[in-house]
Design a protein around this motif. Structure first.
Motif, PDB file in Angstrom:
ATOM      1  N   PHE A   1       2.304  11.791   1.945  1.00 59.09           N
ATOM      2  CA  PHE A   1       2.731  10.404   1.802  1.00 59.09           C
ATOM      3  C   PHE A   1       4.107  10.211   2.423  1.00 59.09           C
ATOM      4  CE2 PHE A   1      -0.500  10.492  -1.544  1.00 59.09           C
ATOM      5  CZ  PHE A   1      -1.162   9.310  -1.252  1.00 59.09           C
ATOM      6  N   LEU A   2       4.290   9.035   2.950  1.00 64.12           N
ATOM      7  CA  LEU A   2       5.569   8.681   3.561  1.00 64.12           C
ATOM      8  C   LEU A   2       6.628   8.536   2.470  1.00 64.12           C
ATOM      9  CD1 LEU A   2       6.626   7.882   6.406  1.00 64.12           C
ATOM     10  CD2 LEU A   2       6.055   5.519   5.855  1.00 64.12           C
ATOM     11  N   HIS A   3       7.781   9.190   2.684  1.00 67.10           N
ATOM     12  CA  HIS A   3       8.892   9.027   1.745  1.00 67.10           C
ATOM     13  C   HIS A   3       9.671   7.764   2.075  1.00 67.10           C
ATOM     14  CE1 HIS A   3       9.134  13.540   0.446  1.00 67.10           C
ATOM     15  NE2 HIS A   3       7.977  12.978   0.168  1.00 67.10           N
ATOM     16  N   GLU A   4      10.579   7.418   1.156  1.00 65.52           N
ATOM     17  CA  GLU A   4      11.296   6.155   1.336  1.00 65.52           C
ATOM     18  C   GLU A   4      12.121   6.171   2.616  1.00 65.52           C
ATOM     19  OE1 GLU A   4      13.519   4.842  -2.023  1.00 65.52           O
ATOM     20  OE2 GLU A   4      13.664   2.821  -1.184  1.00 65.52           O
ATOM     21  N   ARG A   5      11.937   5.141   3.409  1.00 65.09           N
ATOM     22  CA  ARG A   5      12.691   4.927   4.661  1.00 65.09           C
ATOM     23  C   ARG A   5      12.517   6.065   5.655  1.00 65.09           C
ATOM     24  NH1 ARG A   5      15.661  -0.236   4.940  1.00 65.09           N
ATOM     25  NH2 ARG A   5      15.289  -1.047   2.867  1.00 65.09           N
ATOM     26  N   GLU A   6      11.468   6.848   5.493  1.00 70.74           N
ATOM     27  CA  GLU A   6      11.231   7.972   6.404  1.00 70.74           C
ATOM     28  C   GLU A   6      10.477   7.474   7.631  1.00 70.74           C
ATOM     29  OE1 GLU A   6       9.560  12.532   5.840  1.00 70.74           O
ATOM     30  OE2 GLU A   6       8.482  10.901   4.873  1.00 70.74           O
ATOM     31  N   ARG A   7      10.794   8.075   8.793  1.00 76.56           N
ATOM     32  CA  ARG A   7      10.025   7.762   9.996  1.00 76.56           C
ATOM     33  C   ARG A   7       8.679   8.472   9.913  1.00 76.56           C
ATOM     34  NH1 ARG A   7      13.148   4.865  13.995  1.00 76.56           N
ATOM     35  NH2 ARG A   7      11.128   4.890  15.015  1.00 76.56           N
ATOM     36  N   LEU A   8       7.661   7.867  10.506  1.00 72.71           N
ATOM     37  CA  LEU A   8       6.327   8.474  10.482  1.00 72.71           C
ATOM     38  C   LEU A   8       6.345   9.867  11.107  1.00 72.71           C
ATOM     39  CD1 LEU A   8       4.311   5.309  11.526  1.00 72.71           C
ATOM     40  CD2 LEU A   8       4.166   6.459   9.310  1.00 72.71           C
TER      41      LEU A   8
ATOM     42  N   LEU B   1      -3.009   3.448   3.151  1.00 69.43           N
ATOM     43  CA  LEU B   1      -3.180   3.406   4.604  1.00 69.43           C
ATOM     44  C   LEU B   1      -2.815   4.774   5.153  1.00 69.43           C
ATOM     45  CD1 LEU B   1      -1.503   0.072   5.794  1.00 69.43           C
ATOM     46  CD2 LEU B   1      -3.846   0.479   5.063  1.00 69.43           C
TER      47      LEU B   1
ATOM     48  N   PRO C   1      13.064   2.148  10.144  1.00 72.28           N
ATOM     49  CA  PRO C   1      13.393   1.564   8.838  1.00 72.28           C
ATOM     50  C   PRO C   1      14.441   0.457   8.929  1.00 72.28           C
ATOM     51  CG  PRO C   1      14.150   3.849   8.986  1.00 72.28           C
ATOM     52  CD  PRO C   1      13.337   3.586  10.206  1.00 72.28           C
TER      53      PRO C   1
ATOM     54  N   TRP D   1      12.332  -2.550   3.955  1.00 70.70           N
ATOM     55  CA  TRP D   1      11.585  -1.467   4.606  1.00 70.70           C
ATOM     56  C   TRP D   1      10.196  -1.983   4.955  1.00 70.70           C
ATOM     57  CZ3 TRP D   1       9.160   3.276   1.791  1.00 70.70           C
ATOM     58  CH2 TRP D   1       8.706   4.208   2.747  1.00 70.70           C
TER      59      TRP D   1
ATOM     60  N   VAL E   1      -1.880   6.833   8.695  1.00 69.75           N
ATOM     61  CA  VAL E   1      -1.596   6.771  10.124  1.00 69.75           C
ATOM     62  C   VAL E   1      -1.922   8.135  10.723  1.00 69.75           C
ATOM     63  CG1 VAL E   1       0.098   6.225  11.896  1.00 69.75           C
ATOM     64  CG2 VAL E   1       0.258   5.138   9.636  1.00 69.75           C
TER      65      VAL E   1
ATOM     66  N   ASP F   1       7.928   1.738  13.079  1.00 69.22           N
ATOM     67  CA  ASP F   1       8.327   2.295  11.785  1.00 69.22           C
ATOM     68  C   ASP F   1       9.828   2.490  11.627  1.00 69.22           C
ATOM     69  OD1 ASP F   1       8.614   4.335  13.621  1.00 69.22           O
ATOM     70  OD2 ASP F   1       7.957   5.892  12.233  1.00 69.22           O
TER      71      ASP F   1
ATOM     72  N   PRO G   1       0.835  -1.209   0.000  1.00 74.00           N
ATOM     73  CA  PRO G   1       0.000   0.000   0.000  1.00 74.00           C
ATOM     74  C   PRO G   1       0.870   1.259   0.000  1.00 74.00           C
ATOM     75  CG  PRO G   1       0.196  -0.834   2.215  1.00 74.00           C
ATOM     76  CD  PRO G   1       0.955  -1.804   1.329  1.00 74.00           C
ATOM     77  N   SER G   2       0.288   2.348  -0.439  1.00 77.96           N
ATOM     78  CA  SER G   2       0.893   3.640  -0.112  1.00 77.96           C
ATOM     79  C   SER G   2       0.570   3.948   1.339  1.00 77.96           C
ATOM     80  CB  SER G   2       0.319   4.735  -0.999  1.00 77.96           C
ATOM     81  OG  SER G   2       0.579   4.447  -2.361  1.00 77.96           O
ATOM     82  N   VAL G   3       1.482   4.629   2.012  1.00 81.41           N
ATOM     83  CA  VAL G   3       1.255   4.966   3.416  1.00 81.41           C
ATOM     84  C   VAL G   3       1.313   6.476   3.586  1.00 81.41           C
ATOM     85  CG1 VAL G   3       2.116   4.763   5.773  1.00 81.41           C
ATOM     86  CG2 VAL G   3       2.129   2.764   4.269  1.00 81.41           C
TER      87      VAL G   3
ATOM     88  N   PRO H   1       8.053   5.081  -3.976  1.00 84.48           N
ATOM     89  CA  PRO H   1       8.431   3.955  -3.109  1.00 84.48           C
ATOM     90  C   PRO H   1       7.411   3.752  -1.997  1.00 84.48           C
ATOM     91  CG  PRO H   1       9.883   5.849  -2.769  1.00 84.48           C
ATOM     92  CD  PRO H   1       9.047   6.166  -3.954  1.00 84.48           C
ATOM     93  N   ARG H   2       7.122   2.511  -1.724  1.00 82.73           N
ATOM     94  CA  ARG H   2       6.157   2.172  -0.682  1.00 82.73           C
ATOM     95  C   ARG H   2       6.749   1.109   0.231  1.00 82.73           C
ATOM     96  NH1 ARG H   2       2.780  -0.390  -4.440  1.00 82.73           N
ATOM     97  NH2 ARG H   2       4.535   0.074  -5.823  1.00 82.73           N
ATOM     98  N   PRO H   3       6.416   1.160   1.500  1.00 83.19           N
ATOM     99  CA  PRO H   3       6.917   0.138   2.431  1.00 83.19           C
ATOM    100  C   PRO H   3       6.078  -1.134   2.325  1.00 83.19           C
ATOM    101  CG  PRO H   3       5.511   1.647   3.606  1.00 83.19           C
ATOM    102  CD  PRO H   3       5.581   2.162   2.191  1.00 83.19           C
TER     103      PRO H   3
END
Lengths: 212, 212
Positions: free
Chosen positions: A53-60, A97, B88, B95, A99, B86, A19-21, B17-19
């Motif tokens: 949207f959450l970027h790659e390897r980014e913390r929430l 999704l 990473p 991820w 959060v 979360d 999913p996209s987060v 990119p998506r987790p």
DNA sequence: AGAATAGTGTCTGTGAGACATTATGGT
DNA sequence: ACCATAATGTCTCACAGACACTATTCT
């Protein structure tokens, strides 16, 4: 460089659907003399909670702070997770999704970009898209419960402050008057008196306190 | 068929990119005469909380139920979200976001596959991988707070039950003895007496109750 | 002086905790 | 008869809520 993980079918994690987060945040604050309020941003003709949207390897939490900075020009503080919204039909752009987060920010740190954002009392937020009213309700319940027993846990007041200022803040957040005696008995043991007195006020000068 | 959404850069959401998203679940139960316990499953030589990756367009709660069924042969009930992990670097396969869940399941519904799973007192869980100890701590705190004021909210007891049975259950979950008088005063108004009496017990027969 | 607010003292009703007593079944 | 437990009554202490009174400053 790390080897890409392969499962028993020789597939990488990225070979499966993901999913996209997104993160969506209820930013709560108390403007001087006003009610408990929430930050809304405009998209098109619609007002909503800021999100991204959450970027790659980014913390929430980092995504939350980034979205507040870029979508509203606001420097947030310490976002707290509330809930994950996972209805696959929630977002018509695809499988997303979200959060939900809460961030409580002192009015003094909110220098919002008025072309992008506004701050309205939580009671006047109206109907928000994407289940954001549910987020807002949870956010309000969360800040109220945290303020029920602890003096200004989010640090909305500059210190030092008087007991009266503290009580007025707590009443604004609770949305109802609190009893003076009970409030004092509950809070004073958790405060540190500075020894100073408030000046320039009407009546007997009040002692000044800081959070212990 | 729905048109794929395109953003202002003419990209679909899946171009970003998506987790991977996983669910991990602390399944809590109370075996007869035993302490508050948690379900663990084996992977290799390691015990961990059961979990799985989210399938396409699947609800989180459904993924939890599916993982309990396939990883431990357990039919879960109503998972509750606790927290999203979360970091990473948390999972060396890539991820991965993990949404921690709690599910409270009556012992009678737990017919686990002993080659895959075991049930141990929460105090004996030991060191778990992937931050699962933190999930377990939150799960225990959550069930304790829900049992503090409400009679058996998860329905662990078959009804009808006596006040003594209810109190013993609550004591097991709290991990400490509770006061009989206070417990009675708090719980009895929330129960419905069936009018029946317990039979075959030592001492004066107790009244039987059901959750109101 | 008077208004306004802070700080302190004290009364009371409620409820938690504690304990005693009675009721009622099994052994 | 005795034991174990349930059910009920009641005493006490702590505390929330309430109110009164004093203290101190500004206008």
């Amino acid at each position: 460089m790390m080897e890409t993980y392969r499962d028993s079918h020789d597939r990488a994690l990225t070979d499966y659907p993901r999913p996209s987060v997104a993160v969506d945040t209820a930013v709560l604050t108390v403007p001087p003399g006003a009610a408990l309020s929430v930050l809304l941003v405009r998209t098109g003709d619609e007002w909503r909670l800021p999100g991204t949207f959450l970027h790659e390897r980014e913390r929430l939490a980092d995504a939350v702070l980034r979205s507040l900075q870029t979508k509203a020009g606001v420097s947030g503080l310490s976002p707290r997770q509330l809930h994950v919204f996972d209805d696959p039909a929630r977002d018509n752009r695809g499988w997303v999704l979200s959060v939900a987060h809460l961030d409580v920010v002192p009015w003094s740190r909110l220098t919002i970009d008025e072309s992008l954002a506004k701050i309205v009392p939580v009671t006047d937020a109206g109907a928000l898209p994407y289940g954001h009213n549910e987020i807002l309700d949870q956010a309000v319940a969360s800040i109220r419960s945290s303020y029920a027993t602890t003096p200004d846990p989010a640090g909305l007041l500059e210190h030092p402050f008087t007991l009266r200022q503290l009580q007025q803040l707590h009443e604004t957040i609770a949305g109802e008057p609190l009893m003076r005696d009970s409030f004092r008995r509950a809070m004073e043991p958790q405060l540190a008196a500075t020894g100073e007195l408030a000046a320039g006020t009407v009546g007997k000068p009040a002692r000044l306190f800081a959070r212990a």
